[in-house]
Design an enzyme around this catalytic site. Structure first.
Site, short mmCIF file in Angstrom:
data_model
loop_
_atom_site.label_atom_id
_atom_site.label_comp_id
_atom_site.label_asym_id
_atom_site.label_seq_id
_atom_site.Cartn_x
_atom_site.Cartn_y
_atom_site.Cartn_z
N CYS A 108 0.81 -1.25 -0.03
CA CYS A 108 0.06 -0.01 0.26
C CYS A 108 0.66 1.34 0.00
CB CYS A 108 -0.97 -0.03 1.25
SG CYS A 108 -2.22 -1.42 1.23
N HIS A 242 -3.22 7.15 3.35
CA HIS A 242 -3.49 5.86 2.86
C HIS A 242 -4.90 5.41 3.34
CE1 HIS A 242 -4.11 1.87 1.41
NE2 HIS A 242 -3.57 1.17 2.69
N ASN A 272 -10.31 -0.04 0.93
CA ASN A 272 -8.94 0.09 0.90
C ASN A 272 -8.48 -0.58 -0.59
OD1 ASN A 272 -6.22 -0.38 1.14
ND2 ASN A 272 -6.08 -1.41 3.16
N1 COA Z 1 -17.73 -8.48 11.41
C1 COA Z 1 -18.16 -8.36 12.50
N2 COA Z 1 -17.01 -8.90 13.50
C2 COA Z 1 -15.92 -8.87 13.19
C3 COA Z 1 -15.16 -8.54 11.91
C4 COA Z 1 -16.31 -8.11 11.08
N3 COA Z 1 -15.86 -7.99 9.51
N4 COA Z 1 -14.11 -8.91 12.06
C5 COA Z 1 -13.70 -8.87 13.31
N5 COA Z 1 -14.81 -9.14 14.03
C6 COA Z 1 -14.92 -9.43 15.22
C7 COA Z 1 -13.60 -10.11 15.83
O1 COA Z 1 -13.78 -11.56 15.71
C8 COA Z 1 -13.73 -9.69 17.36
O2 COA Z 1 -14.70 -10.59 18.11
P1 COA Z 1 -14.46 -10.98 19.41
O3 COA Z 1 -14.27 -9.89 20.55
O4 COA Z 1 -15.35 -11.97 19.71
O5 COA Z 1 -13.14 -11.85 19.60
C9 COA Z 1 -14.10 -8.46 17.33
O6 COA Z 1 -14.87 -8.19 16.08
C10 COA Z 1 -12.91 -7.11 17.51
O7 COA Z 1 -12.00 -7.67 16.52
P2 COA Z 1 -10.76 -6.77 16.55
O8 COA Z 1 -9.69 -7.41 15.35
O9 COA Z 1 -10.13 -6.78 17.84
O10 COA Z 1 -11.13 -5.62 15.60
P3 COA Z 1 -10.39 -4.21 15.72
O11 COA Z 1 -11.15 -3.07 16.39
O12 COA Z 1 -9.07 -4.34 15.63
O13 COA Z 1 -10.95 -3.77 14.00
C11 COA Z 1 -9.81 -4.07 12.04
C12 COA Z 1 -10.11 -4.86 13.07
C13 COA Z 1 -8.92 -4.94 10.92
C14 COA Z 1 -10.81 -3.33 11.20
C15 COA Z 1 -8.55 -3.15 12.51
O14 COA Z 1 -7.72 -3.94 13.32
C16 COA Z 1 -7.69 -2.51 11.36
O15 COA Z 1 -8.22 -1.78 10.47
N6 COA Z 1 -6.46 -2.77 11.46
C17 COA Z 1 -5.64 -2.46 10.30
C18 COA Z 1 -5.90 -3.11 9.07
C19 COA Z 1 -5.33 -2.52 7.88
O16 COA Z 1 -4.92 -1.19 7.71
N7 COA Z 1 -4.92 -3.30 6.77
C20 COA Z 1 -4.35 -3.00 5.42
C21 COA Z 1 -2.85 -2.50 5.77
S1 COA Z 1 -2.35 -1.75 4.50
#
Ligand code: COA
Length: 318
Positions: A108, A242, A272
């Site tokens: 990215c 980004h 994204n």
């Molecule tokens: N829908 C519903 N629930 C979801 C889900 C979805 N699409 N994805 C994850 N969950 C659940 C998880 O299983 C977890 O459940 P639990 O509490 O029962 O274990 C809960 O939601 C929280 O998950 P978590 O991973 O802690 O969420 P988060 O707040 O960290 O958000 C992202 C997840 C991926 C949105 C976030 O971490 C993020 O954006 N990270 C950066 C990703 C990124 O930028 N990637 C590209 C880089 S170039």
């Protein structure tokens, strides 16, 4: 170096969060609040190369240039239909270019990496007019059974034409060894001599680690570039970051104590699109008349690797 044309192209199919919740254990509410994404564009009938060619042609048109005048094509791309020949070569054949072409994979961060590379070629006297293009299809890297990744991505392409000038003030690119937090493994052909046959693994992401790395790398790059160019955070007119997660953008904005208006976004509409997010947004701002001559623009991208790139330039088009 200066930008003299921008262009972008996105697929026609819009996929809403509700459409995803039909086959994934997710909801519009979860995706909106955790990421800021409402819908994304996904390649269906189109193909990535055609989107890339459309974006390139638009950028060339604005630059008032024919492809034959290009000295170099740098294409940021992680996956496409071919591993070889390069996507940049495929694009060149359709825009009447006859220059060297290269694909770069900095995930990215690819747009800032591409601009950095373009400037180095210019400064070395090896190229003057360069097409820096990002064309990405991350929706073909994730498993559509994995709600952790599939809800985040969209497809798209965007390009800029750069030529010699004094607009670009500084860039800073980095790579830190963290392959385990975000990766995608392609399938390889079986070979009778190899002991491990690789079938391919869909994208894996440790979202929380990526989130932290993204904020830290971006802040580090922004602070460094501001110091190097003698700017304060207040003197930057547009922070084009980004588009990975609205909460990442907000965290960075809060750390810089800057107003929301300075952080344009399109993640709600496009998700994204990997390295294409920044140039798509830049093109939207340009075509929407949101950039004034003399504006100071800072770009900051981050992605798998873990790579990051930040640059600052003055906008002189109009
Ligand atoms: N829908 C519903 N629930 C979801 C889900 C979805 N699409 N994805 C994850 N969950 C659940 C998880 O299983 C977890 O459940 P639990 O509490 O029962 O274990 C809960 O939601 C929280 O998950 P978590 O991973 O802690 O969420 P988060 O707040 O960290 O958000 C992202 C997840 C991926 C949105 C976030 O971490 C993020 O954006 N990270 C950066 C990703 C990124 O930028 N990637 C590209 C880089 S170039």
């Amino acid at each position: 170096m200066k930008i003299i044309g921008t262009g972008s192209a996105i697929p026609s199919l819009s996929v809403t969060n509700d459409m995803l919740s039909v086959f994934l254990d997710t909801s519009d509410q979860w995706i909106r609040t955790r990421t800021g994404i409402v819908e994304r564009r996904i390649i269906s009938d189109e193909n990535l190369k055609d989107l890339a060619v459309e974006a390139a042609k638009k950028a060339l048109e604005e630059a008032n240039m024919d492809g034959s005048q290009l000295d170099y094509i740098i294409c940021s791309n992680v996956v496409n239909y071919y591993v070889t020949p390069s996507l940049s070569c495929l694009i060149s054949g359709e825009i009447n270019a006859a220059c060297p072409c290269v694909d770069l994979n900095a995930a990215c961060s690819g747009f800032v990496y591409g601009l950095d590379m373009a400037q180095a070629y210019q400064l070395a006297g090896k190229a003057k007019n360069i097409l820096v293009i990002c064309a990405e299809e991350p929706t073909r890297m994730c498993s559509w059974k994995d709600r952790n990744t599939a809800v985040l991505f969209g497809d798209g392409a965007a390009a800029v034409v750069v030529t010699e000038g004094d607009d670009f003030k500084a860039s800073y690119i980095t790579a830190k060894y963290r392959p385990e937090i975000l990766y995608y493994q392609r399938a390889l052909e079986d070979c009778p001599f190899v002991t491990y046959q690789q079938r391919g693994v869909p994208m894996y992401m440790n979202g929380k680690e990526v989130f932290k790395m993204a904020v830290n790398a971006s802040i580090e790059g922004i602070e460094r570039i501001l110091k190097e160019t003698g700017h304060t955070a207040d003197q930057v007119d547009h922070y084009i970051l980004h588009q990975a997660n609205m909460r990442i953008i907000e965290t960075i904005r809060n750390q810089l104590h800057q107003p929301v208006e300075k952080f344009p976004h399109n993640i709600e509409r496009l998700g994204n699109t990997s390295s294409a997010t920044i140039p798509i947004l830049l093109d939207e701002l340009n075509k929407g008349g949101k950039l004034k001559q003399g504006d100071t623009i800072l770009l900051s991208g981050f992605g798998a690797g873990f790579t990051a790139g930040t640059c600052l330039f003055t906008w002189t088009m109009n």
